[in-house]
Design a protein around this motif. Structure first.
Motif, PDB file in Angstrom:
ATOM      1  N   LEU A 235       0.821  -1.209   0.000  1.00  0.00           N
ATOM      2  CA  LEU A 235       0.000   0.000   0.000  1.00  0.00           C
ATOM      3  C   LEU A 235       0.856   1.261   0.000  1.00  0.00           C
ATOM      4  O   LEU A 235       0.484   2.282  -0.594  1.00  0.00           O
ATOM      5  N   LEU A 236       2.016   1.215   0.662  1.00  0.00           N
ATOM      6  CA  LEU A 236       2.887   2.379   0.716  1.00  0.00           C
ATOM      7  C   LEU A 236       3.686   2.577  -0.563  1.00  0.00           C
ATOM      8  O   LEU A 236       4.032   3.705  -0.922  1.00  0.00           O
ATOM      9  N   ALA A 237       3.986   1.480  -1.295  1.00  0.00           N
ATOM     10  CA  ALA A 237       4.897   1.574  -2.430  1.00  0.00           C
ATOM     11  C   ALA A 237       4.218   1.445  -3.785  1.00  0.00           C
ATOM     12  O   ALA A 237       4.826   1.771  -4.809  1.00  0.00           O
ATOM     13  N   ALA A 238       2.966   0.995  -3.843  1.00  0.00           N
ATOM     14  CA  ALA A 238       2.318   0.716  -5.126  1.00  0.00           C
ATOM     15  C   ALA A 238       2.064   1.991  -5.912  1.00  0.00           C
ATOM     16  O   ALA A 238       1.852   3.066  -5.336  1.00  0.00           O
ATOM     17  N   ASP A 239       2.062   1.861  -7.246  1.00  0.00           N
ATOM     18  CA  ASP A 239       1.702   3.005  -8.072  1.00  0.00           C
ATOM     19  C   ASP A 239       0.193   3.201  -8.030  1.00  0.00           C
ATOM     20  O   ASP A 239      -0.552   2.373  -7.535  1.00  0.00           O
ATOM     21  N   GLY A 240      -0.271   4.316  -8.593  1.00  0.00           N
ATOM     22  CA  GLY A 240      -1.676   4.665  -8.490  1.00  0.00           C
ATOM     23  C   GLY A 240      -1.926   5.520  -7.256  1.00  0.00           C
ATOM     24  O   GLY A 240      -1.027   6.199  -6.747  1.00  0.00           O
ATOM     25  N   PHE A 241      -3.160   5.503  -6.748  1.00  0.00           N
ATOM     26  CA  PHE A 241      -3.546   6.265  -5.557  1.00  0.00           C
ATOM     27  C   PHE A 241      -3.162   7.749  -5.706  1.00  0.00           C
ATOM     28  O   PHE A 241      -2.740   8.395  -4.756  1.00  0.00           O
TER      29      PHE A 241
END
Length: 444
Positions: A235-241
């Motif tokens: 959740l901290l490193a994923a792309d998007g958001f």
């Protein structure tokens, strides 16, 4: 604005079918017009209305989304042609066009027959290029395996036949059966990758095998993200958001929220007045009711809705909605189906408490239970809640913790991929639900 759009890749066939229909309608209209009148028509009001009717009707009847074969694939096309014919004939009769019979025989009938034939044949050809389900190897933890099997139970049987599960502690010899036919390898972020597994996956990559994240595969295949697949590090490193306060995309979304809310308030104000009168006439009770819901970052916000339940609906405390809920009034049932009861929340959009599109705001007292039962539930608070959302247009009205978990999986998908194009898709799907009277009803 984020460029992530796994939802768009899954709808390329839909877009190609709609584009083909647009070409067929315009080409056939131009051909018949020139043949009958000897000149090119240009872009006329009649052509614009015809295009809107044909493309909109095709979407509502499922011509772009449902897989059909044989006569079943032609049936909605014939229904749509007859519906458009009836609408134009009724319009000609109401307006009182003197030569409406001649126009019907010489122009409208040949036009609709040509459009139906061209559209139907084109759909048959384009559908033949629909890609087959690809073979998939899922490397997951022992805890994730039953979760994934339960999720896949909602998909066609052809997908199940193409999926092989590999546990992180499984004998690596099982991987020797996979070669070029295994096109996708999806690996859980929470799974260990033994050296034997890693070596086998590396040798498969030169053969054209795609190795990626289990979460990314779930996005493409399920159009949602089961919360159990997410780790805190992911959740901290994923792309998007990328749709977060202060960013350019956030300000653009806010601009369209204000513009859309003002327009809808002006357009629907007579409907709200009529609905309010119907509510009062039924039981002489209050027209509006308010609730506290969780907004951005979980902050409490007050929303107003048209009352669709009895005045004493929660005299014994909060309850989940039920199938054939006795607390819903006769008028309220229709308000919910058509989502008219949601219209007063447009004021909350103008205030900035809600957005037009986003996860639905939940009641704080319910969320205490949901946060304990569903992992990563509070992640849905990272974005401003909305009147309609990805969960609302893809899943029936929820009335249990299990339903809330599935809705969260859609909300997580939206949070990662939110953008103007996805909002437009949700808006179109919302309009289809309203026109079909498939509003907020508990799952059967």
């Amino acid at each position: 604005m984020t460029l992530r759009a796994p939802w768009l890749r899954e709808r390329l066939l839909l877009l190609s079918l709609a584009l083909w229909d647009l070409v067929v309608v315009c080409a056939m209209y131009g051909f018949i017009y020139r043949f009958r009148l000897g000149q090119a028509p240009g872009v006329t009001l009649a052509l614009t209305i015809l295009v809107l009717f044909w493309l909109g009707g095709s979407y509502l009847l499922g011509r772009y989304t449902q897989r059909r074969r044989g006569w079943a694939s032609w049936q909605p096309t014939a229904q749509l042609a007859l519906l458009v014919l009836a609408i134009f004939v009724a319009q000609a009769w109401l307006v009182g066009i003197a030569d409406s019979g001649t126009r019907l025989r010489s122009f409208l009938l040949p036009l609709l027959c040509g459009i139906a034939a061209g559209s139907g044949l084109g759909h048959q050809v384009l559908a033949a290029f629909r890609p087959e389900w690809e073979a998939v190897v899922l490397l997951c933890t022992t805890a994730e395996r039953p979760i994934l099997k339960a999720e896949l139970a909602t998909l066609p049987a052809k997908i199940h036949q193409q999926i092989t599960f590999v546990d992180e502690d499984e004998d690596p010899g099982v991987l020797t059966q996979f070669s070029r036919r295994s096109l996708i390898v999806a690996i859980s972020d929470q799974a260990r990758i033994p050296d034997a597994h890693l070596e086998r996956f590396i040798t498969l990559r030169p053969l054209g095998v795609r190795v990626g994240s289990l979460v990314d595969w779930a996005e493409r295949s399920l159009q949602r993200v089961p919360p159990e697949l997410l780790s805190e590090r992911w959740l901290l490193a994923a792309d998007g958001f990328s749709l977060q306060p202060g960013r350019w995309s956030w300000r653009v979304k806010r601009f369209f929220d204000v513009l859309g809310a003002i327009s809808l308030l002006l357009i629907t104000s007579p409907l709200v007045l009529i609905a309010g009168l119907a509510i009062w006439l039924e039981d002489r009770g209050p027209i509006l009711y308010s609730q506290i819901r969780s907004g951005l970052y979980g902050d409490p916000v007050r929303i107003w809705k048209l009352r669709s339940m009895r005045v004493d609906a929660e005299v014994n405390g909060m309850q989940w909605a039920q199938i054939q809920d006795p607390r819903i009034t006769r008028c309220g049932g229709w308000l919910r189906r058509l989502r008219i009861d949601e219209l007063p929340q447009l004021w909350a959009v103008l205030r900035g408490d809600l957005s037009l599109i986003g996860p639905r705001p939940e009641r704080p007292e319910l969320e205490l239970e949901l946060e304990q039962s569903i992992p990563h539930y509070r992640v849905r608070h990272w974005i401003r809640p909305g009147l309609s959302g990805w969960a609302q247009v893809n899943y029936p009205y929820g009335n249990s913790v299990a339903d809330s978990r599935i809705k969260l999986s859609y909300d997580l998908y939206y949070l990662r991929n939110a953008g103007i194009l996805l909002d437009l898709l949700i808006l179109v799907k919302t309009i289809r639900l309203v026109l079909r009277a498939q509003g907020a009803q508990p799952q059967q």
